[in-house]
Write a protein that holds these residues in place. Structure first.
Motif, short mmCIF file in Angstrom:
data_model
loop_
_atom_site.label_atom_id
_atom_site.label_comp_id
_atom_site.label_asym_id
_atom_site.label_seq_id
_atom_site.Cartn_x
_atom_site.Cartn_y
_atom_site.Cartn_z
N ALA A 22 65.05 17.77 6.68
CA ALA A 22 63.88 17.61 5.73
C ALA A 22 63.41 16.07 5.56
O ALA A 22 62.23 15.86 5.63
N ALA A 23 64.42 15.39 5.15
CA ALA A 23 64.16 13.87 4.85
C ALA A 23 63.71 13.18 6.30
O ALA A 23 62.51 12.34 5.90
N ALA A 24 64.31 13.67 7.37
CA ALA A 24 63.65 12.94 8.54
C ALA A 24 62.36 13.24 8.95
O ALA A 24 61.31 12.65 9.38
N CYS A 25 61.84 14.56 8.39
CA CYS A 25 60.43 15.15 8.72
C CYS A 25 59.61 13.98 7.77
O CYS A 25 58.54 13.77 8.19
N ALA A 26 59.86 14.20 6.41
CA ALA A 26 58.85 13.62 5.31
C ALA A 26 58.98 12.14 5.87
O ALA A 26 57.61 11.73 5.65
N SER A 27 59.87 11.55 6.26
CA SER A 27 59.73 10.00 6.36
C SER A 27 58.91 9.85 7.68
O SER A 27 58.10 8.85 7.71
N SER A 28 58.86 10.63 8.76
CA SER A 28 58.13 10.26 9.94
C SER A 28 56.78 10.64 9.73
O SER A 28 55.90 10.08 10.37
N LEU A 29 56.64 11.78 8.75
CA LEU A 29 55.25 11.93 8.22
C LEU A 29 54.58 10.97 7.26
O LEU A 29 53.25 11.46 6.92
N GLY A 30 55.26 10.17 6.83
CA GLY A 30 54.72 9.47 5.63
C GLY A 30 54.80 10.30 4.13
O GLY A 30 53.57 9.97 3.50
N LEU A 31 55.31 11.32 4.12
CA LEU A 31 55.39 12.35 2.92
C LEU A 31 56.50 11.63 2.08
O LEU A 31 57.41 11.15 2.35
N GLY A 32 56.47 12.25 0.90
CA GLY A 32 57.55 12.16 -0.25
C GLY A 32 58.41 13.36 0.23
O GLY A 32 58.15 14.49 0.65
N LEU A 33 59.59 13.14 -0.53
CA LEU A 33 60.43 14.34 -0.59
C LEU A 33 61.11 14.88 -1.78
O LEU A 33 61.47 14.01 -2.73
N THR A 34 60.89 16.06 -2.23
CA THR A 34 61.36 16.69 -3.42
C THR A 34 62.53 17.64 -3.22
O THR A 34 62.49 18.47 -2.34
N ILE A 35 63.81 17.23 -3.74
CA ILE A 35 65.05 17.96 -3.52
C ILE A 35 65.19 18.94 -4.72
O ILE A 35 65.20 18.61 -5.81
N VAL A 36 65.21 20.33 -4.51
CA VAL A 36 65.35 21.37 -5.56
C VAL A 36 66.62 22.12 -5.55
O VAL A 36 67.05 22.49 -4.40
N HIS A 37 67.18 22.46 -6.66
CA HIS A 37 68.02 23.37 -6.60
C HIS A 37 67.68 24.23 -7.90
O HIS A 37 67.52 23.92 -9.02
N VAL A 38 67.69 25.74 -7.57
CA VAL A 38 67.54 26.50 -8.55
C VAL A 38 68.84 27.25 -9.12
O VAL A 38 69.63 27.82 -8.48
N VAL A 39 68.82 27.33 -10.58
CA VAL A 39 70.02 27.98 -11.18
C VAL A 39 69.62 29.05 -11.75
O VAL A 39 68.58 29.18 -12.51
N PRO A 40 70.22 30.19 -11.55
CA PRO A 40 69.74 31.58 -12.00
C PRO A 40 69.96 31.62 -13.56
O PRO A 40 70.86 30.90 -14.15
N GLY A 41 69.23 32.46 -14.17
CA GLY A 41 69.36 32.29 -15.68
C GLY A 41 70.71 32.83 -16.05
O GLY A 41 71.65 33.19 -15.37
N GLU A 42 70.85 32.58 -17.51
CA GLU A 42 72.40 32.97 -18.13
C GLU A 42 72.61 34.26 -17.87
O GLU A 42 73.69 34.66 -17.94
N TRP A 43 71.66 35.29 -17.83
CA TRP A 43 71.96 36.52 -17.20
C TRP A 43 72.52 36.96 -16.05
O TRP A 43 73.44 37.79 -15.98
N ALA A 44 72.80 35.74 -15.19
CA ALA A 44 73.39 36.09 -13.87
C ALA A 44 74.66 35.86 -14.02
O ALA A 44 75.61 35.88 -12.91
N TYR A 45 75.24 35.28 -15.15
CA TYR A 45 76.65 34.84 -15.48
C TYR A 45 77.40 35.83 -16.45
O TYR A 45 76.99 35.86 -17.51
N PRO A 46 78.64 36.03 -16.03
CA PRO A 46 79.53 36.87 -17.05
C PRO A 46 79.64 36.06 -18.23
O PRO A 46 79.89 36.74 -19.03
N GLN A 47 79.90 34.80 -18.02
CA GLN A 47 80.39 34.06 -19.31
C GLN A 47 79.34 32.89 -19.43
O GLN A 47 78.95 32.25 -18.13
N GLN A 48 79.32 32.29 -20.49
CA GLN A 48 78.36 31.30 -20.74
C GLN A 48 78.63 29.98 -20.04
O GLN A 48 77.90 29.29 -19.59
#
Length: 275
Positions: A22-48
């Motif tokens: 993704a970075a190589a593609c964005a760099s060659s096209l003159g675009l910015g890069l946003t790196i995202v990670h999604v953490v599921p809500g607390e409901w998805a985890y047995p313990q807090q």
């Protein structure tokens, strides 16, 4: 005009490879890069504590990848976002503001079957912009940009995108048309010749190879052609939505990703260009 490529990382073993692509593609096209990670809500985890640990790991992943990519691409604008929610839905919701969304899968090149990561597949079919699905690194050198054409408006979008990518990568463009044994050769020849003529007119520097396959259907023909390619581009009917692709050629190919694969969306005319 959209100025960002979004790459969604899940912390799996190929996340770094996906981010690099993704970075190589964005760099060659003159675009910015946003790196995202999604953490599921607390409901998805047995313990807090499990949720809190996932948040810390997400921050570590984003910071480490941003730092690594900044060193490798010093002129590339990089941003990070940690988000909460259902991963596929959250990523797809960000897609209207992006030039492209890039996702990965743990499945390596050449593996087949239904083991494709469900989040990546959902992102690919529900996003409102182009989506690139990037598998793990290939064990051998790859070459060629493959695109499938069938004469539709969607395949022309894909053809133009593939030609731009071939030009950017300084590689050969391989145009594939396949309809199976029942195909009428005259019609097939017209589809291919029209596609080649379009590329020659719009991208005269791109070297073109034609592939007419009447022995198998379009999905299988693209899978075969992509086995040694460095990129595959496909058109998508509609602007996103899971119902669009179920049972389609795109679904068949996405379940057997052979190389980085871009699923294009119809581009709409706007002042100053298209998106």
């Amino acid at each position: 005009m959209k100025k960002q490529i979004l790459v969604a990382l899940d912390g799996s073993r190929w996340s770094g490879h996906v981010a690099d692509w993704a970075a190589a593609c964005a760099s060659s096209l003159g675009l910015g890069l946003t790196i995202v990670h999604v953490v599921p809500g607390e409901w998805a985890y047995p313990q807090q504590n499990d949720h809190q640990l996932a948040v810390r790991r997400a921050d570590d992943l984003l910071n480490s990848e941003a730092g690594r990519l900044a060193a490798a691409f010093p002129t590339l604008p990089i941003a990070t976002k940690r988000l909460s929610g259902e991963p596929a839905e959250t990523i797809a919701d960000l897609s209207p503001a992006c030039s492209m969304v890039v996702v990965g899968t743990d499945r390596g090149p050449g593996t087949e079957g239904q083991g494709y990561g469900s989040v990546s597949f959902q992102v690919a079919v529900t996003s409102k912009c182009d989506v690139a699905v990037v598998p793990g690194p290939a064990p051998q050198q790859r070459s060629g940009v493959v695109v499938g054409v069938d004469g539709s408006a969607e395949s022309l979008d894909a053809l133009d995108q593939a030609a731009r990518e071939a030009q950017r990568l300084d590689d050969e463009l391989i145009i594939v048309h396949a309809t199976g044994p029942e195909a009428r050769l005259v019609d097939d020849g017209n589809v291919l010749s029209s596609a080649v003529q379009r590329v020659n007119q719009k991208f005269p520097a791109v070297v073109v190879k034609e592939v007419l396959d009447t022995s198998c259907g379009p999905g299988e023909a693209l899978i075969v052609a992509a086995r040694e390619a460095q990129l595959l581009v496909m058109g998508c009917k509609g602007r996103g939505g899971l119902s669009v692709l179920l049972g389609s050629v795109a679904q068949h190919v996405l379940l057997q990703v052979q190389c980085p694969t871009i699923l294009t969306r119809p581009h709409r005319e706007v002042a100053g260009g298209t998106y």
